[in-house]
Write a protein that holds these residues in place. Structure first.
Motif, mmCIF file in Angstrom:
data_model
loop_
_atom_site.group_PDB
_atom_site.id
_atom_site.type_symbol
_atom_site.label_atom_id
_atom_site.label_comp_id
_atom_site.label_asym_id
_atom_site.label_seq_id
_atom_site.Cartn_x
_atom_site.Cartn_y
_atom_site.Cartn_z
ATOM 1 N N THR A 167 0.676 -1.030 -0.201
ATOM 2 C CA THR A 167 0.107 -0.266 0.030
ATOM 3 C C THR A 167 1.172 1.383 0.043
ATOM 4 O O THR A 167 0.344 2.548 -0.915
ATOM 5 C CB THR A 167 -0.573 -0.197 1.091
ATOM 6 O OG1 THR A 167 -2.131 -1.200 1.568
ATOM 7 C CG2 THR A 167 -1.362 0.918 1.452
ATOM 8 N N GLU A 168 1.985 1.268 0.774
ATOM 9 C CA GLU A 168 2.728 2.585 0.641
ATOM 10 C C GLU A 168 3.876 2.405 -0.385
ATOM 11 O O GLU A 168 3.397 3.587 -0.538
ATOM 12 C CB GLU A 168 3.766 2.405 2.035
ATOM 13 C CG GLU A 168 3.345 2.533 3.481
ATOM 14 C CD GLU A 168 4.050 1.782 4.137
ATOM 15 O OE1 GLU A 168 5.734 1.386 3.816
ATOM 16 O OE2 GLU A 168 3.935 1.908 5.492
ATOM 17 N N SER A 169 3.901 1.658 -1.109
ATOM 18 C CA SER A 169 4.089 1.883 -2.164
ATOM 19 C C SER A 169 3.653 2.090 -3.748
ATOM 20 O O SER A 169 3.857 2.836 -4.381
ATOM 21 C CB SER A 169 4.843 0.174 -2.657
ATOM 22 O OG SER A 169 5.941 -0.415 -1.823
ATOM 23 N N ALA A 170 2.296 1.345 -3.841
ATOM 24 C CA ALA A 170 1.379 2.593 -4.294
ATOM 25 C C ALA A 170 1.293 3.760 -3.980
ATOM 26 O O ALA A 170 0.366 4.484 -4.943
ATOM 27 C CB ALA A 170 0.191 1.344 -4.409
ATOM 28 N N ALA A 171 1.187 4.334 -3.037
ATOM 29 C CA ALA A 171 0.983 5.512 -2.835
ATOM 30 C C ALA A 171 2.245 6.485 -3.026
ATOM 31 O O ALA A 171 2.118 7.681 -3.958
ATOM 32 C CB ALA A 171 0.905 5.820 -1.470
ATOM 33 N N LEU A 172 2.873 6.103 -3.432
ATOM 34 C CA LEU A 172 4.476 6.317 -3.643
ATOM 35 C C LEU A 172 4.978 6.653 -5.396
ATOM 36 O O LEU A 172 4.697 7.897 -5.974
ATOM 37 C CB LEU A 172 5.771 6.085 -3.478
ATOM 38 C CG LEU A 172 5.926 5.567 -1.914
ATOM 39 C CD1 LEU A 172 6.800 5.016 -1.661
ATOM 40 C CD2 LEU A 172 6.845 7.385 -1.765
ATOM 41 N N ILE A 173 4.004 5.425 -5.936
ATOM 42 C CA ILE A 173 3.459 5.507 -7.338
ATOM 43 C C ILE A 173 3.068 6.285 -7.814
ATOM 44 O O ILE A 173 3.052 7.406 -8.894
ATOM 45 C CB ILE A 173 3.771 4.258 -7.702
ATOM 46 C CG1 ILE A 173 5.145 3.218 -7.490
ATOM 47 C CG2 ILE A 173 3.368 4.170 -9.234
ATOM 48 C CD1 ILE A 173 5.079 1.760 -8.027
ATOM 49 N N GLY A 174 1.545 6.506 -6.893
ATOM 50 C CA GLY A 174 0.572 7.346 -7.198
ATOM 51 C C GLY A 174 1.025 8.681 -6.960
ATOM 52 O O GLY A 174 0.958 9.525 -7.898
ATOM 53 N N HIS A 175 2.048 9.231 -6.630
ATOM 54 C CA HIS A 175 2.922 10.524 -6.360
ATOM 55 C C HIS A 175 3.093 10.616 -7.244
ATOM 56 O O HIS A 175 4.823 12.141 -7.193
ATOM 57 C CB HIS A 175 2.994 10.352 -5.052
ATOM 58 C CG HIS A 175 1.647 11.488 -3.798
ATOM 59 N ND1 HIS A 175 0.871 10.571 -3.197
ATOM 60 C CD2 HIS A 175 1.002 12.610 -3.865
ATOM 61 C CE1 HIS A 175 0.159 11.220 -2.589
ATOM 62 N NE2 HIS A 175 -0.082 12.222 -2.823
ATOM 63 N N GLY A 176 3.846 9.526 -8.249
ATOM 64 C CA GLY A 176 5.153 10.324 -9.228
ATOM 65 C C GLY A 176 6.290 9.661 -8.873
ATOM 66 O O GLY A 176 7.308 10.010 -9.478
ATOM 67 N N ALA A 177 6.491 8.887 -7.859
ATOM 68 C CA ALA A 177 7.891 8.210 -7.794
ATOM 69 C C ALA A 177 8.341 6.853 -9.008
ATOM 70 O O ALA A 177 7.296 6.571 -9.344
ATOM 71 C CB ALA A 177 8.094 7.730 -6.213
ATOM 72 N N PRO A 178 9.061 7.215 -9.036
ATOM 73 C CA PRO A 178 9.586 6.442 -9.838
ATOM 74 C C PRO A 178 9.348 4.652 -9.997
ATOM 75 O O PRO A 178 9.665 4.991 -8.816
ATOM 76 C CB PRO A 178 11.347 6.505 -10.906
ATOM 77 C CG PRO A 178 11.693 7.621 -9.754
ATOM 78 C CD PRO A 178 10.631 7.867 -8.750
ATOM 79 N N ILE A 179 9.105 4.246 -10.576
ATOM 80 C CA ILE A 179 7.957 2.410 -10.638
ATOM 81 C C ILE A 179 9.054 1.768 -10.317
ATOM 82 O O ILE A 179 9.693 0.877 -8.640
ATOM 83 C CB ILE A 179 7.247 1.981 -11.461
ATOM 84 C CG1 ILE A 179 6.087 3.013 -11.309
ATOM 85 C CG2 ILE A 179 7.038 0.700 -11.706
ATOM 86 C CD1 ILE A 179 4.938 3.012 -13.248
#
Length: 285
Positions: A209-221
């Motif tokens: 869930t934390e990883s999904a939020a980071l990607i949703g905010h634009g962090a490199p996949i």
């Protein structure tokens, strides 16, 4: 208590009587050892059709020789009692010999598309076993609707593709994942967890869930998924895979512009293999 039938002939007779009366039929395929997640799918089935059939069959075709087919829980009496509180018209509980009689030689073998990678890499036999038994259940029950849980996200997409490719006239409807209070996805295999492993297991969903939020905010996949693998490993798991995929095609994905994204994980803790998945929220960056 719902009626239980064990043969195709009994099943077809009941379904034929409903169809002749103009009633619709929903199927919830299970391997038994029912929990609240299964019962949520059963409730959902009742919203989609006049009649509800729950199949209970531990399918040997989706287990490799080294996997847990022999010890997989078989709890028909308990399952039947649980279903008695739901709107279930029929339980179909065939024997292995009924589903795979002597001389059975035909298999469904999905290749490519949503069956590529992930579970197929970790368990190459798996989707052939799933699609073979599901296609047989579809042919035996002739449901108008079939409910499959989102916890098995890749399986859901493979079954959808199989139904479309083989022109099987059934609507495959997803059912939301049901979780414990700490986020652990309900699974029949959770009963295998030791107390220590059960305490650690929710880290899988939390990290995803934390990883999904980071990607949703634009962090490199790529960076996020590498960090997720490291974090899951540090939490005590052995990772089979943790990946970002297109939510519907299951194609590998490199950017949030490539389409809706689903993060999927399979990992072992102690002797238990757990899977989970979460969507990546969109429009946050």
């Amino acid at each position: 208590m719902p009626e239980i039938v064990h043969t195709k002939a009994e099943l077809r007779a009941r379904v034929a009587s409903w169809k002749s009366a103009g009633q619709t039929v929903a199927l919830v395929p299970t391997m038994g050892a029912l929990h609240a997640g299964h019962l949520a799918l059963v409730k959902q089935a009742g919203d989609h059709a006049d009649r509800v059939v729950v199949s209970i069959f531990v399918n040997p075709a989706q287990f490799a020789p080294h996997e847990d087919f022999d010890r997989y829980p078989r709890t028909l009496d308990t399952d039947s009692a649980a279903l008695s509180a739901e709107r279930v018209d029929l339980i179909y509980a065939p024997a292995v010999e009924e589903m795979y009689p002597e001389g059975f030689i035909t298999r469904v073998a999905p290749q490519g598309g949503p069956a590529s990678g992930l579970e197929s890499d970790a368990r190459p036999h798996f989707f052939g076993g799933v699609t073979t038994v599901v296609s047989k259940l579809f042919g035996q029950v002739r449901p108008d609707v079939a409910i499959f849980g989102e916890k098995d996200w890749q399986q859901l997409q493979v079954v959808r593709r199989m139904s479309r490719d083989l022109d099987i006239d059934v609507e495959v409807v997803p059912g939301p994942t049901v979780r414990e209070h700490d986020g652990l996805a309900l699974s029949s295999r959770n009963r295998y967890l030791s107390p220590e492993d059960r305490a650690a297991a929710p880290a899988l969903h939390r990290i995803l869930t934390e990883s999904a939020a980071l990607i949703g905010h634009g962090a490199p996949i790529g960076v996020v998924m590498a960090d997720a693998r490291e974090a899951i490993t540090k939490a005590g798991f052995t990772v089979d895979y943790v990946e970002a995929r297109h939510a519907l095609t299951l194609d590998p994905i490199a950017s949030t512009h490539d389409g809706p994204i689903r993060l999927l994980v399979a990992a072992r803790i102690g002797g238990t293999r757990l899977i989970d998945n979460v969507p990546v929220p969109r429009g946050q960056d």
